[in-house]
Scaffold this motif. Structure first.
Motif, mmCIF file in Angstrom:
data_model
loop_
_atom_site.group_PDB
_atom_site.id
_atom_site.type_symbol
_atom_site.label_atom_id
_atom_site.label_comp_id
_atom_site.label_asym_id
_atom_site.label_seq_id
_atom_site.Cartn_x
_atom_site.Cartn_y
_atom_site.Cartn_z
ATOM 1 N N LEU A 228 8.791 -1.463 -7.091
ATOM 2 C CA LEU A 228 9.697 -1.438 -5.938
ATOM 3 C C LEU A 228 10.351 -0.064 -5.786
ATOM 4 O O LEU A 228 10.483 0.468 -4.681
ATOM 5 C CB LEU A 228 10.764 -2.520 -6.089
ATOM 6 N N THR A 229 10.740 0.515 -6.915
ATOM 7 C CA THR A 229 11.354 1.853 -6.902
ATOM 8 C C THR A 229 10.404 2.866 -6.276
ATOM 9 O O THR A 229 10.785 3.633 -5.382
ATOM 10 C CB THR A 229 11.707 2.304 -8.334
ATOM 11 N N MET A 230 9.142 2.874 -6.725
ATOM 12 C CA MET A 230 8.189 3.866 -6.234
ATOM 13 C C MET A 230 7.796 3.601 -4.782
ATOM 14 O O MET A 230 7.488 4.541 -4.042
ATOM 15 C CB MET A 230 6.944 3.898 -7.124
ATOM 16 N N ILE A 231 7.805 2.343 -4.353
ATOM 17 C CA ILE A 231 7.536 2.035 -2.942
ATOM 18 C C ILE A 231 8.645 2.612 -2.064
ATOM 19 O O ILE A 231 8.383 3.204 -1.008
ATOM 20 C CB ILE A 231 7.371 0.509 -2.732
ATOM 21 N N LEU A 232 9.903 2.461 -2.508
ATOM 22 C CA LEU A 232 11.032 3.048 -1.770
ATOM 23 C C LEU A 232 10.914 4.567 -1.699
ATOM 24 O O LEU A 232 11.146 5.176 -0.658
ATOM 25 C CB LEU A 232 12.356 2.654 -2.436
ATOM 26 N N LEU A 392 16.380 -5.382 -8.227
ATOM 27 C CA LEU A 392 17.089 -4.583 -7.221
ATOM 28 C C LEU A 392 18.311 -3.861 -7.775
ATOM 29 O O LEU A 392 18.905 -3.037 -7.081
ATOM 30 C CB LEU A 392 17.529 -5.482 -6.058
ATOM 31 N N THR A 393 18.712 -4.198 -8.997
ATOM 32 C CA THR A 393 19.985 -3.661 -9.500
ATOM 33 C C THR A 393 19.852 -2.834 -10.781
ATOM 34 O O THR A 393 20.819 -2.229 -11.213
ATOM 35 C CB THR A 393 20.966 -4.821 -9.788
ATOM 36 N N SER A 394 18.665 -2.803 -11.382
ATOM 37 C CA SER A 394 18.524 -2.130 -12.679
ATOM 38 C C SER A 394 18.452 -0.611 -12.557
ATOM 39 O O SER A 394 18.562 0.108 -13.535
ATOM 40 C CB SER A 394 17.274 -2.641 -13.414
ATOM 41 N N ASN A 395 18.231 -0.115 -11.337
ATOM 42 C CA ASN A 395 18.076 1.318 -11.119
ATOM 43 C C ASN A 395 19.032 1.757 -10.012
ATOM 44 O O ASN A 395 19.074 1.143 -8.944
ATOM 45 C CB ASN A 395 16.611 1.595 -10.728
ATOM 46 N N GLY A 396 19.801 2.813 -10.273
ATOM 47 C CA GLY A 396 20.804 3.274 -9.305
ATOM 48 C C GLY A 396 20.215 3.679 -7.972
ATOM 49 O O GLY A 396 20.802 3.418 -6.922
ATOM 50 N N ILE A 397 19.035 4.297 -8.011
ATOM 51 C CA ILE A 397 18.409 4.756 -6.766
ATOM 52 C C ILE A 397 17.985 3.561 -5.912
ATOM 53 O O ILE A 397 18.194 3.534 -4.702
ATOM 54 C CB ILE A 397 17.200 5.676 -7.073
ATOM 55 N N VAL A 398 17.411 2.536 -6.575
ATOM 56 C CA VAL A 398 16.999 1.323 -5.850
ATOM 57 C C VAL A 398 18.238 0.610 -5.303
ATOM 58 O O VAL A 398 18.275 0.212 -4.130
ATOM 59 C CB VAL A 398 16.190 0.369 -6.759
ATOM 60 N N ALA A 399 19.255 0.452 -6.150
ATOM 61 C CA ALA A 399 20.480 -0.250 -5.732
ATOM 62 C C ALA A 399 21.124 0.443 -4.528
ATOM 63 O O ALA A 399 21.512 -0.210 -3.547
ATOM 64 C CB ALA A 399 21.464 -0.315 -6.892
ATOM 65 N N GLY A 400 21.224 1.772 -4.591
ATOM 66 C CA GLY A 400 21.810 2.526 -3.479
ATOM 67 C C GLY A 400 20.961 2.470 -2.225
ATOM 68 O O GLY A 400 21.471 2.327 -1.118
ATOM 69 N N SER A 401 19.629 2.561 -2.411
ATOM 70 C CA SER A 401 18.708 2.536 -1.262
ATOM 71 C C SER A 401 18.735 1.184 -0.568
ATOM 72 O O SER A 401 18.798 1.110 0.666
ATOM 73 C CB SER A 401 17.274 2.843 -1.723
#
Length: 430
Positions: A228-232, A392-401
């Motif tokens: 999910l992170t890399m897709i964002l 959705l919450t384990s990574n700051g970039i994903v959470a913020g995005s």
């Protein structure tokens, strides 16, 4: 001869961006000099392949503009986080699937762009830049865990490199200014070598030729939060590339239609997919080369095609890649401050326009940046939630995005009471 000289100029303009992503990520993940050399070499090669995929034009891929593709700095922070949590294999698993995702949505991404207006992309870029600064500061001190961390020698090298880059940027123009970071790294490394602080063993031990090897770092592994992170990251990179496409379209006076854009997105997806297979990185269109075209007035696809060929040739010569691995960590740290700071300033530049437009945008930015930075600093905040939510919450970039995307929908895409009232008034007056 003139075409070759112009191609070399473009190569130099993008070279720092091409080599620094593998150096930063590889260094953060603790790769040895042999692995780092391979990573840099394959990355240079794949930048060439990715660029050629865009420059050529056919029914399926390639936008047919003089686009230079290079590693996106947007992916640096997420890749370091994924590698630290799940290992190197998870980085390439997530890159593979994000590339496949881009290929699948390439026809429709033009319609999805409305979910990524400047308030969202600017917020994501700002969060990514902020989360990268600790990496730069650690490297300025000599690298996390280094015995001489924060020593006067390391500080002198890092701040000296940064000062040299600033002076070049301030007092030079045109091409020299566009390669200020590359020149600063070379200058800092030469000074370090004079004081015996450069180890040339990696260059001596590396070969003059190597073959491309798929899955060099092992079989990819797949984790939902990493994917999910890399897709964002890929979506944000596509938005960045779209801006470059239209800038080049205007410069070359070639109008773009939906099919052109889809071919361009598909070429990037194929490049990302190849990156996953051959252990390179995600790509985006490099804006620094657009600036160079504007400066020289030469907007030839042939020049960029030749530059892509040069990158491929360089990628087969690990001896050249090995020279980049001898850059002292402190020198790299000094250059990173300038580069990552530019990422933040680019994000702020994107946001400055939209924040002044509405108070709603201010709230979107405030909550998203706060959430992104907060989760980065205190990652254990959501540790007790179910794993499905932690994606959705384990990574700051994903959470913020995700926060930015959701709030943008809430504030700008859902019908509001005020909007409904306006529609009712129109109906009554009709």
């Amino acid at each position: 001869m003139k075409t070759t000289a112009l191609a070399i100029q473009h190569l130099l303009a993008m070279y720092a961006g091409a080599i620094l992503v593998p150096l930063i990520v590889g260094g953060a993940l603790g790769l040895n000099s042999e692995q780092l050399t391979h990573l840099v070499a394959i990355d240079i090669l794949m930048c060439g392949v990715a660029t050629i995929l865009q420059v050529v034009r056919n029914r399926f891929f390639g936008i047919g503009l003089p686009v230079v593709l290079g590693c996106t700095f947007t992916a640096v922070g997420p890749m370091i986080a994924i590698g630290g949590q799940y290992g190197v294999s998870a980085i390439y698993g997530s890159i593979l699937l994000s590339g496949l995702f881009v290929i699948l949505i390439s026809r429709f991404f033009g319609k999805l762009v409305r979910f990524f207006p400047p308030v969202v992309t600017g917020t994501v870029v700002t969060i990514i830049g902020i989360t990268l600064i600790p990496v730069a500061i650690n490297n300025m001190g000599g690298g996390q865990g280094a015995e001489d961390f924060g020593s006067p020698a390391n500080l002198a090298l890092s701040f000296g490199t940064l000062l040299f880059i600033i002076l070049l940027y301030r007092f030079t123009k045109g091409f020299m200014r566009s390669i200020a970071i590359l020149a600063g790294i070379i200058g800092g490394t030469l000074v370090a070598a004079l004081f015996g602080r450069v180890d040339f063993s990696a260059v001596r031990e590396s070969g003059f030729f190597h073959m491309v090897e798929p899955f060099y770092f092992g079989t990819p592994t797949f984790h939902w939060s990493a994917i999910l992170t890399m897709i964002l990251v890929a979506m944000v990179s596509l938005v960045e590339s779209t801006g470059v496409y239209f800038a080049l379209s205007e410069m070359t006076e070639k109008k773009l239609n939906e099919q052109d854009l889809a071919s361009g997105y598909r070429a990037e997806g194929i490049a990302i997919l190849f990156g996953g297979v051959f252990n390179a990185f995600p790509y985006t269109a490099f804006s620094q080369n657009v600036g160079l075209m504007h400066m020289t007035g030469v907007k030839s696809r042939r020049v960029i095609f030749i530059m892509g060929g040069m990158l491929i040739v360089l990628g087969f010569i690990p001896k050249i890649a090995a020279f980049t691995t001898i850059i002292p960590t402190a020198v790299l740290g000094g250059a990173m401050i300038a580069m990552f700071g530019m990422v933040i300033s680019q994000g702020i530049k994107m946001l400055s326009r939209v924040i002044s437009e509405s108070h709603d945008n201010s709230m979107i930015v405030a909550c998203s940046v706060g959430m992104g930075l907060g989760v980065t600093v205190v990652p254990e905040l959501f540790a007790k939630l179910p794993e499905s939510i932690q994606i959705l919450t384990s990574n700051g970039i994903v959470a913020g995005s995700v926060t930015a995307i959701v709030l943008n929908i809430v504030f700008h895409m859902l019908p509001t009471r005020k909007t409904k009232e306006v529609h009712l008034l129109h109906e009554k007056s009709a």
